[in-house]
Design a protein around this motif. Structure first.
Motif, PDB file in Angstrom:
ATOM      1  N   LEU A   7       0.836  -1.197   0.000  1.00  0.00           N
ATOM      2  CA  LEU A   7       0.000   0.000   0.000  1.00  0.00           C
ATOM      3  C   LEU A   7       0.875   1.253   0.000  1.00  0.00           C
ATOM      4  CD1 LEU A   7      -2.734  -0.989   2.591  1.00  0.00           C
ATOM      5  CD2 LEU A   7      -2.940  -0.938   0.097  1.00  0.00           C
ATOM      6  N   THR A   8       0.429   2.259  -0.745  1.00  0.00           N
ATOM      7  CA  THR A   8       1.130   3.539  -0.789  1.00  0.00           C
ATOM      8  C   THR A   8       0.308   4.551  -0.002  1.00  0.00           C
ATOM      9  OG1 THR A   8       2.018   3.015  -2.970  1.00  0.00           O
ATOM     10  CG2 THR A   8       2.063   5.325  -2.294  1.00  0.00           C
ATOM     11  N   PHE A   9       0.782   4.886   1.191  1.00  0.00           N
ATOM     12  CA  PHE A   9       0.066   5.812   2.063  1.00  0.00           C
ATOM     13  C   PHE A   9       0.469   7.247   1.767  1.00  0.00           C
ATOM     14  CE2 PHE A   9      -0.533   1.906   4.349  1.00  0.00           C
ATOM     15  CZ  PHE A   9      -1.769   2.052   4.930  1.00  0.00           C
ATOM     16  N   VAL A  25      -3.633   7.800   4.516  1.00  0.00           N
ATOM     17  CA  VAL A  25      -4.643   7.052   3.781  1.00  0.00           C
ATOM     18  C   VAL A  25      -4.006   6.403   2.565  1.00  0.00           C
ATOM     19  CG1 VAL A  25      -6.852   7.234   2.563  1.00  0.00           C
ATOM     20  CG2 VAL A  25      -6.387   8.719   4.497  1.00  0.00           C
ATOM     21  N   ALA A  26      -4.464   5.208   2.205  1.00  0.00           N
ATOM     22  CA  ALA A  26      -4.019   4.526   0.987  1.00  0.00           C
ATOM     23  C   ALA A  26      -5.236   3.960   0.273  1.00  0.00           C
ATOM     24  CB  ALA A  26      -3.053   3.404   1.323  1.00  0.00           C
ATOM     25  N   ALA A  32     -10.392   1.893   1.194  1.00  0.00           N
ATOM     26  CA  ALA A  32      -9.273   2.685   1.695  1.00  0.00           C
ATOM     27  C   ALA A  32      -8.707   2.052   2.960  1.00  0.00           C
ATOM     28  CB  ALA A  32      -9.731   4.107   2.007  1.00  0.00           C
ATOM     29  N   ALA A  33      -7.437   2.336   3.194  1.00  0.00           N
ATOM     30  CA  ALA A  33      -6.767   1.920   4.415  1.00  0.00           C
ATOM     31  C   ALA A  33      -6.317   3.188   5.133  1.00  0.00           C
ATOM     32  CB  ALA A  33      -5.565   1.042   4.094  1.00  0.00           C
ATOM     33  N   VAL A  34      -6.428   3.189   6.449  1.00  0.00           N
ATOM     34  CA  VAL A  34      -6.091   4.359   7.250  1.00  0.00           C
ATOM     35  C   VAL A  34      -5.150   3.928   8.368  1.00  0.00           C
ATOM     36  CG1 VAL A  34      -7.041   6.201   8.705  1.00  0.00           C
ATOM     37  CG2 VAL A  34      -8.381   5.322   6.796  1.00  0.00           C
ATOM     38  N   PHE A  47     -11.289  -0.074   5.124  1.00  0.00           N
ATOM     39  CA  PHE A  47     -12.699   0.269   4.973  1.00  0.00           C
ATOM     40  C   PHE A  47     -13.152  -0.065   3.552  1.00  0.00           C
ATOM     41  CE2 PHE A  47     -11.080   3.054   8.261  1.00  0.00           C
ATOM     42  CZ  PHE A  47     -12.065   3.005   9.227  1.00  0.00           C
ATOM     43  N   PRO A  48     -14.278  -0.760   3.387  1.00  0.00           N
ATOM     44  CA  PRO A  48     -14.829  -0.990   2.054  1.00  0.00           C
ATOM     45  C   PRO A  48     -15.230   0.344   1.413  1.00  0.00           C
ATOM     46  CG  PRO A  48     -15.925  -2.374   3.690  1.00  0.00           C
ATOM     47  CD  PRO A  48     -15.067  -1.400   4.429  1.00  0.00           C
TER      48      PRO A  48
END
Length: 62
Positions: A7-9, A25-26, A32-34, A47-48
């Motif tokens: 993942l690129t945050f 965030v990515a 998304a990923a937090v 999160f979907p």
């Protein structure tokens, strides 16, 4: 919490000009990923897409 090296945050625009206590965030392709900037080693929350969109809509309406 999850950890994923692919993942690129980026710093969230909602973090403003703060240099500490930021949220990163990515995009995951499925949502998304937090993660917490100061605790990256703890992983991230995923999160979907529909939940992420609802969160952003709520933030933007305030």
């Amino acid at each position: 919490m999850q950890s994923h090296p692919d993942l690129t945050f980026r710093k969230s625009s909602y973090s403003g000009a703060r240099t500490e206590n930021c949220v990163e965030v990515a995009d995951t392709g499925a949502g998304a990923a937090v993660r917490d900037t100061q605790n990256r080693n703890l992983g991230h929350l995923a999160f979907p897409s529909d939940e992420w969109s609802a969160l952003l809509a709520g933030i933007r309406s305030e």
